[in-house]
Design a protein around this motif. Structure first.
Motif, PDB file in Angstrom:
ATOM      1  N   ASP A  52       0.833  -1.204   0.000  1.00 22.36           N
ATOM      2  CA  ASP A  52       0.000   0.000   0.000  1.00 22.36           C
ATOM      3  C   ASP A  52       0.872   1.260   0.000  1.00 22.36           C
ATOM      4  O   ASP A  52       1.508   1.570   0.997  1.00 22.36           O
ATOM      5  CB  ASP A  52      -0.904  -0.011   1.234  1.00 22.36           C
ATOM      6  N   PRO A  53       0.895   2.029  -1.108  1.00 28.72           N
ATOM      7  CA  PRO A  53       1.734   3.235  -1.150  1.00 28.72           C
ATOM      8  C   PRO A  53       1.174   4.395  -0.317  1.00 28.72           C
ATOM      9  O   PRO A  53       1.908   5.326  -0.001  1.00 28.72           O
ATOM     10  CB  PRO A  53       1.763   3.599  -2.638  1.00 28.72           C
ATOM     11  N   THR A  54      -0.111   4.347   0.067  1.00 31.57           N
ATOM     12  CA  THR A  54      -0.701   5.452   0.827  1.00 31.57           C
ATOM     13  C   THR A  54      -0.346   5.412   2.304  1.00 31.57           C
ATOM     14  O   THR A  54      -0.431   6.417   2.990  1.00 31.57           O
ATOM     15  CB  THR A  54      -2.236   5.428   0.702  1.00 31.57           C
ATOM     16  N   GLY A  55       0.027   4.259   2.829  1.00 26.29           N
ATOM     17  CA  GLY A  55       0.376   4.135   4.241  1.00 26.29           C
ATOM     18  C   GLY A  55      -0.789   3.820   5.142  1.00 26.29           C
ATOM     19  O   GLY A  55      -0.615   3.645   6.349  1.00 26.29           O
ATOM     20  N   GLU A  56      -2.001   3.755   4.598  1.00 28.87           N
ATOM     21  CA  GLU A  56      -3.179   3.460   5.414  1.00 28.87           C
ATOM     22  C   GLU A  56      -3.135   2.043   5.980  1.00 28.87           C
ATOM     23  O   GLU A  56      -3.515   1.811   7.121  1.00 28.87           O
ATOM     24  CB  GLU A  56      -4.450   3.659   4.605  1.00 28.87           C
ATOM     25  N   ALA A  57      -2.678   1.107   5.184  1.00 27.61           N
ATOM     26  CA  ALA A  57      -2.620  -0.288   5.639  1.00 27.61           C
ATOM     27  C   ALA A  57      -1.622  -0.446   6.774  1.00 27.61           C
ATOM     28  O   ALA A  57      -1.825  -1.270   7.678  1.00 27.61           O
ATOM     29  CB  ALA A  57      -2.261  -1.211   4.483  1.00 27.61           C
ATOM     30  N   ALA A  58      -0.550   0.339   6.772  1.00 29.95           N
ATOM     31  CA  ALA A  58       0.443   0.265   7.846  1.00 29.95           C
ATOM     32  C   ALA A  58      -0.166   0.699   9.174  1.00 29.95           C
ATOM     33  O   ALA A  58       0.175   0.156  10.224  1.00 29.95           O
ATOM     34  CB  ALA A  58       1.652   1.122   7.509  1.00 29.95           C
ATOM     35  N   GLU A  59      -1.073   1.676   9.123  1.00 27.45           N
ATOM     36  CA  GLU A  59      -1.722   2.143  10.348  1.00 27.45           C
ATOM     37  C   GLU A  59      -2.737   1.142  10.877  1.00 27.45           C
ATOM     38  O   GLU A  59      -3.065   1.151  12.054  1.00 27.45           O
ATOM     39  CB  GLU A  59      -2.407   3.483  10.098  1.00 27.45           C
TER      40      GLU A  59
END
Length: 92
Positions: A52-59
């Motif tokens: 995920d390039p947006t970083g939402e999945a990391a959160e």
């Protein structure tokens, strides 16, 4: 450990268990007496966050407390149970 034809104890070849896209924060052996050995792990699966390039999945990633059992009869590792835990957990 195994026994050879002369009934002497011999060391088995090492057993490896791999799980891709996972970070292990802590791992401990669980006292189970004479049953098959069980290990508890704090794991974080980062597969979705890595894509995920947006970083939402990391959160949204969760840490899990996972139990693995080493089946001595079949000589392989079985994932027995897993449950989400707090993201701040780091040691068992």
């Amino acid at each position: 450990m195994n026994r050879d034809a002369s009934n002497r104890l011999t060391i088995s070849s090492p057993l490896e268990a791999h799980k891709s896209n996972t970070v292990i924060f802590s791992m401990v052996g669980v006292d189970v007496g004479f049953d098959n050995p069980i290990f508890a792990c704090i794991e974080l699966d980062y597969a979705d966050a890595d894509q995920d390039p947006t970083g939402e999945a990391a959160e949204e990633t969760e840490k899990n407390l996972t139990y693995y059992e080493l089946d001595l009869g079949l000589n392989h590792v079985i994932r027995k149970w897993s449950e989400p835990i707090a993201r701040t957990a780091s040691m068992l």
